[in-house]
Motif scaffolding. Structure first.
Motif, mmCIF file in Angstrom:
data_model
loop_
_atom_site.group_PDB
_atom_site.id
_atom_site.type_symbol
_atom_site.label_atom_id
_atom_site.label_comp_id
_atom_site.label_asym_id
_atom_site.label_seq_id
_atom_site.Cartn_x
_atom_site.Cartn_y
_atom_site.Cartn_z
ATOM 1 N N ASP A 116 -22.262 -8.398 -46.555
ATOM 2 C CA ASP A 116 -23.655 -7.694 -46.909
ATOM 3 C C ASP A 116 -23.502 -6.220 -46.593
ATOM 4 O OD1 ASP A 116 -24.521 -9.939 -48.049
ATOM 5 O OD2 ASP A 116 -25.762 -10.344 -46.476
ATOM 6 N N ASP A 117 -23.128 -5.916 -45.334
ATOM 7 C CA ASP A 117 -23.034 -4.626 -44.770
ATOM 8 C C ASP A 117 -21.941 -3.735 -45.482
ATOM 9 O OD1 ASP A 117 -24.670 -5.032 -42.752
ATOM 10 O OD2 ASP A 117 -23.317 -5.491 -40.956
ATOM 11 N N LEU A 118 -20.850 -4.188 -45.812
ATOM 12 C CA LEU A 118 -19.754 -3.495 -46.650
ATOM 13 C C LEU A 118 -20.434 -3.177 -48.032
ATOM 14 C CD1 LEU A 118 -16.644 -5.325 -45.806
ATOM 15 C CD2 LEU A 118 -16.893 -3.000 -45.529
ATOM 16 N N LEU A 119 -21.167 -4.152 -48.800
ATOM 17 C CA LEU A 119 -21.730 -3.794 -49.818
ATOM 18 C C LEU A 119 -22.800 -2.799 -49.913
ATOM 19 C CD1 LEU A 119 -21.699 -4.580 -52.968
ATOM 20 C CD2 LEU A 119 -23.584 -6.245 -52.415
ATOM 21 N N ARG A 120 -23.728 -2.703 -49.052
ATOM 22 C CA ARG A 120 -24.677 -1.680 -48.558
ATOM 23 C C ARG A 120 -23.858 -0.376 -48.393
ATOM 24 N NH1 ARG A 120 -26.500 -5.557 -44.837
ATOM 25 N NH2 ARG A 120 -28.388 -6.948 -45.593
ATOM 26 N N LEU A 121 -23.123 -0.292 -47.516
ATOM 27 C CA LEU A 121 -21.998 0.846 -47.390
ATOM 28 C C LEU A 121 -21.629 1.319 -48.503
ATOM 29 C CD1 LEU A 121 -21.066 2.718 -45.363
ATOM 30 C CD2 LEU A 121 -19.058 1.380 -44.873
ATOM 31 N N MET A 122 -21.005 0.513 -49.683
ATOM 32 C CA MET A 122 -20.365 0.844 -50.969
ATOM 33 C C MET A 122 -21.398 1.789 -51.766
ATOM 34 S SD MET A 122 -17.855 -1.260 -53.217
ATOM 35 C CE MET A 122 -16.658 -1.541 -52.076
ATOM 36 N N PHE A 123 -22.631 0.998 -51.727
ATOM 37 C CA PHE A 123 -23.708 1.649 -52.316
ATOM 38 C C PHE A 123 -24.283 2.892 -51.875
ATOM 39 C CE2 PHE A 123 -24.122 -2.302 -54.431
ATOM 40 C CZ PHE A 123 -24.617 -2.189 -55.867
ATOM 41 N N VAL A 124 -24.331 3.024 -50.669
ATOM 42 C CA VAL A 124 -24.624 4.459 -49.867
ATOM 43 C C VAL A 124 -23.477 5.324 -50.287
ATOM 44 C CG1 VAL A 124 -25.104 5.443 -47.610
ATOM 45 C CG2 VAL A 124 -26.038 3.226 -48.306
ATOM 46 N N ALA A 125 -22.481 5.272 -49.975
ATOM 47 C CA ALA A 125 -21.278 6.037 -49.988
ATOM 48 C C ALA A 125 -21.069 6.401 -51.620
ATOM 49 C CB ALA A 125 -19.996 5.590 -49.749
ATOM 50 N N CYS A 126 -21.313 5.942 -52.536
ATOM 51 C CA CYS A 126 -21.555 6.149 -54.219
ATOM 52 C C CYS A 126 -22.735 6.528 -54.552
ATOM 53 C CB CYS A 126 -20.721 5.091 -54.857
ATOM 54 S SG CYS A 126 -19.327 4.483 -54.307
ATOM 55 N N HIS A 127 -23.864 6.729 -53.904
ATOM 56 C CA HIS A 127 -25.239 6.894 -54.106
ATOM 57 C C HIS A 127 -25.278 8.158 -55.078
ATOM 58 C CE1 HIS A 127 -29.410 7.758 -54.298
ATOM 59 N NE2 HIS A 127 -29.806 6.648 -53.590
ATOM 60 N N PRO A 128 -26.187 8.073 -56.191
ATOM 61 C CA PRO A 128 -26.123 9.256 -57.264
ATOM 62 C C PRO A 128 -26.762 10.330 -56.852
ATOM 63 C CG PRO A 128 -26.831 6.959 -58.473
ATOM 64 C CD PRO A 128 -26.672 6.799 -56.775
ATOM 65 N N VAL A 129 -27.354 10.493 -55.766
ATOM 66 C CA VAL A 129 -27.889 11.712 -55.165
ATOM 67 C C VAL A 129 -26.835 12.739 -54.683
ATOM 68 C CG1 VAL A 129 -27.952 10.837 -52.819
ATOM 69 C CG2 VAL A 129 -29.638 12.772 -53.714
ATOM 70 N N LEU A 130 -25.481 12.099 -54.706
ATOM 71 C CA LEU A 130 -24.410 12.936 -54.182
ATOM 72 C C LEU A 130 -23.615 13.553 -55.513
ATOM 73 C CD1 LEU A 130 -22.753 10.897 -51.438
ATOM 74 C CD2 LEU A 130 -24.516 12.724 -51.074
ATOM 75 N N PRO A 131 -23.002 14.593 -55.682
ATOM 76 C CA PRO A 131 -22.170 15.012 -56.593
ATOM 77 C C PRO A 131 -20.964 14.125 -56.437
ATOM 78 C CG PRO A 131 -22.761 16.808 -55.196
ATOM 79 C CD PRO A 131 -23.330 15.719 -54.553
ATOM 80 N N ARG A 132 -20.176 13.969 -57.930
ATOM 81 C CA ARG A 132 -19.132 13.033 -58.167
ATOM 82 C C ARG A 132 -17.934 13.307 -56.844
ATOM 83 N NH1 ARG A 132 -16.420 12.565 -63.857
ATOM 84 N NH2 ARG A 132 -18.332 12.025 -64.466
ATOM 85 N N GLU A 133 -17.762 14.463 -56.564
ATOM 86 C CA GLU A 133 -16.476 14.999 -55.816
ATOM 87 C C GLU A 133 -16.949 14.400 -54.308
ATOM 88 O OE1 GLU A 133 -18.879 18.763 -56.042
ATOM 89 O OE2 GLU A 133 -17.999 17.289 -57.492
ATOM 90 N N GLN A 134 -18.047 14.624 -53.912
ATOM 91 C CA GLN A 134 -18.448 14.201 -52.632
ATOM 92 C C GLN A 134 -18.564 12.585 -52.595
ATOM 93 O OE1 GLN A 134 -22.190 15.924 -51.447
ATOM 94 N NE2 GLN A 134 -21.549 17.965 -51.736
ATOM 95 N N ARG A 135 -19.030 11.913 -53.584
ATOM 96 C CA ARG A 135 -18.947 10.429 -53.801
ATOM 97 C C ARG A 135 -17.751 9.849 -53.359
ATOM 98 N NH1 ARG A 135 -21.364 8.894 -59.121
ATOM 99 N NH2 ARG A 135 -21.971 10.990 -59.402
ATOM 100 N N VAL A 136 -16.726 10.561 -54.001
ATOM 101 C CA VAL A 136 -15.236 10.139 -53.926
ATOM 102 C C VAL A 136 -14.678 10.344 -52.599
ATOM 103 C CG1 VAL A 136 -12.897 10.832 -54.880
ATOM 104 C CG2 VAL A 136 -14.656 10.469 -56.603
ATOM 105 N N ALA A 137 -14.885 11.435 -52.189
ATOM 106 C CA ALA A 137 -14.418 11.917 -50.779
ATOM 107 C C ALA A 137 -14.983 11.047 -49.632
ATOM 108 C CB ALA A 137 -14.780 13.073 -50.483
ATOM 109 N N LEU A 138 -16.142 10.833 -49.849
ATOM 110 C CA LEU A 138 -16.836 9.804 -48.856
ATOM 111 C C LEU A 138 -16.636 8.352 -48.811
ATOM 112 C CD1 LEU A 138 -19.051 10.123 -46.585
ATOM 113 C CD2 LEU A 138 -20.864 9.157 -48.031
#
Length: 451
Positions: free
Chosen positions: A130-152
């Motif tokens: 569950d924690d990994l799934l949460r982290l994945m949704f946070v790192a790929c959050h739409p509030v971030l620009p695409r290049e930031q999501r990829v890097a994070l």
């Protein structure tokens, strides 16, 4: 007779180095889980990564003396928990008025005292998943620009260092570092909750997660710039993330669809370059070099996607449709035996979900193979007015291929030269200029242009 090595000798140093290598191996496996666990405690991705790094430092100090513990993952979780609680204590000390922090701290201490290792062992699979799934949704959050999501995502879940990400995308290390810092700040400023979104919000958020993973894969499969045609390490990271997501979200059809698409496309990687490193197009590839294990995995994931889609809406999503397209190639014994009529039909279905110019361009290629170049050329000419494709090298490249088949070599050569001028990838440029050169009088015709 050889004497025992004294402390501090090369032999002693070798043992320390061996322990450090073992720690590095454990860390590669456990890193994302430790960060995800710490993020659940701290509710801050940046602080969670710091706590995880503190746990690694503690492991280096402790394990070098006492050896690797029986359950290194649980040990790291415990160490990260202590660092996280220390940070919460300091925050509570600096802001006594924040009663919520104190309440969180007391609840955490009550929940995890004092047999933390046993508790983690018992609940590890579900909680950490569950924690990994949460982290994945946070790192790929739409509030971030695409290049930031990829890097994070590559940083937190892929475990890549800033220099590794910079090398993969051919950007400056400072640029990647800024993207990661800005992503952390943006998540904190937006107060993005560390949670899996509810069913209503999940579809849009899941689309962002899948987009990021596929962006990483695509950059590895067909590099947008630089001297290399492919960057297989990025494909491997994307495959790892896709397989992880399959395990975390087994009921999501598009998760399996993306996994299937990447497995099937990755199966071609060994055949996409020759021994000299030159690009080999799809029609010219030695299919005996395709990875049969990845093809089997891809077909299995595609079947799971279809089953999940049938259990839900009954309509396959865009990733599942693209995987079905890749399956047409993977299942064909040769390029000549490819079922292009089925591919056109699949593109028709995909266009109903994603009427983008690139999908229309790919459909035109399939029409050219199924119905002939004249039918495809009319579709290509209609796309030339699309603003999104004005700088896209594969539009004039496809036009050049169709013109060459129609016996118009001068126009075709000009189209290939235009395409070569647009691409930023050296290997793509070589392929396109070679096609242009092949259209000079007396040169043999080239195969169809399809990556």
């Amino acid at each position: 007779m050889a004497q025992d090595a004294a402390p501090g000798t090369a032999q002693d140093g070798g043992k320390v180095a061996a322990v450090h290598r073992s720690i590095e191996a454990v860390w590669r496996i456990e890193r994302a889980r430790v960060i995800a666990y710490a993020a659940r405690v701290l509710r801050d991705v940046g602080l969670a990564e710091d706590a995880a790094q503190d746990a690694l430092v503690a492991a280096l100090e402790s394990w070098s003396a006492s050896g690797i513990p029986a359950n290194p993952g649980a040990w790291l979780m415990t160490a990260a928990r202590h660092r996280a609680l220390d940070r919460l204590r300091r925050a509570a000390a600096h802001a006594r008025a924040h009663r919520a922090i104190g309440a969180d701290l007391e609840a955490l201490e009550a929940h995890f005292a004092p047999d933390i290792a046993d508790a983690l062992d018992a609940a590890r699979e579900n909680e950490i998943g569950d924690d990994l799934l949460r982290l994945m949704f946070v790192a790929c959050h739409p509030v971030l620009p695409r290049e930031q999501r990829v890097a994070l995502t590559l940083r937190l879940l892929g475990g890549l260092s800033t220099p590794e990400i910079a090398r993969a995308f051919l950007v400056a290390e400072a640029t990647v570092a800024q993207r990661i810092v800005r992503a952390r700040r943006a998540l904190a400023a937006a107060k993005v909750p560390f949670e899996v979104p509810d069913a209503k919000a999940r579809a849009g958020r899941l689309a962002s997660v899948l987009e990021v993973i596929y962006l990483i894969f695509n950059e590895g499969y067909a590099a947008t710039s630089g001297a290399d045609w492919m960057r297989p390490a990025l494909c491997e990271e994307a495959l790892r993330l896709g397989r992880m997501l399959e395990g975390l979200a087994p009921a999501e059809a598009e998760v399996h669809g993306l996994a299937a698409l990447m497995e099937l496309q990755a199966s071609r990687l060994p055949a996409r370059v020759d021994r000299a490193g030159r690009a080999v197009l799809l029609a010219d590839q030695d299919r005996a070099r395709w990875d049969r294990l990845l093809i089997r995995r891809g077909f299995a994931a595609l079947e799971r996607a279809q089953q999940c889609a049938s259990a839900a809406s009954g309509v396959p999503g865009p990733y599942a449709l693209q995987a079905a397209l890749a399956a047409c190639h993977a299942g064909a014994p040769s390029a000549a035996q490819t079922d292009w009529a089925r591919i056109v039909g699949l593109y028709d279905a995909l266009l109903r979900l994603d009427p983008s110019p690139v999908v229309r361009l790919n459909r035109a290629v399939a029409v050219g193979m199924a119905q002939g170049p004249q039918a495809a050329l009319a579709l290509i000419e209609a796309l030339e007015a699309e603003p999104a494709l004005r700088q896209y090298p594969w539009l004039p490249a496809v036009r050049g291929d169709l013109l060459a088949k129609l016996g118009r070599p001068d126009e075709a050569r000009a189209a290939f030269e235009s395409a070569a001028a647009l691409t930023q990838n050296a290997r793509d440029r070589e392929v396109l200029l070679a096609r242009a050169a092949s259209l000079a009088p007396g040169s043999p015709p080239e195969q169809v242009l399809r990556k």
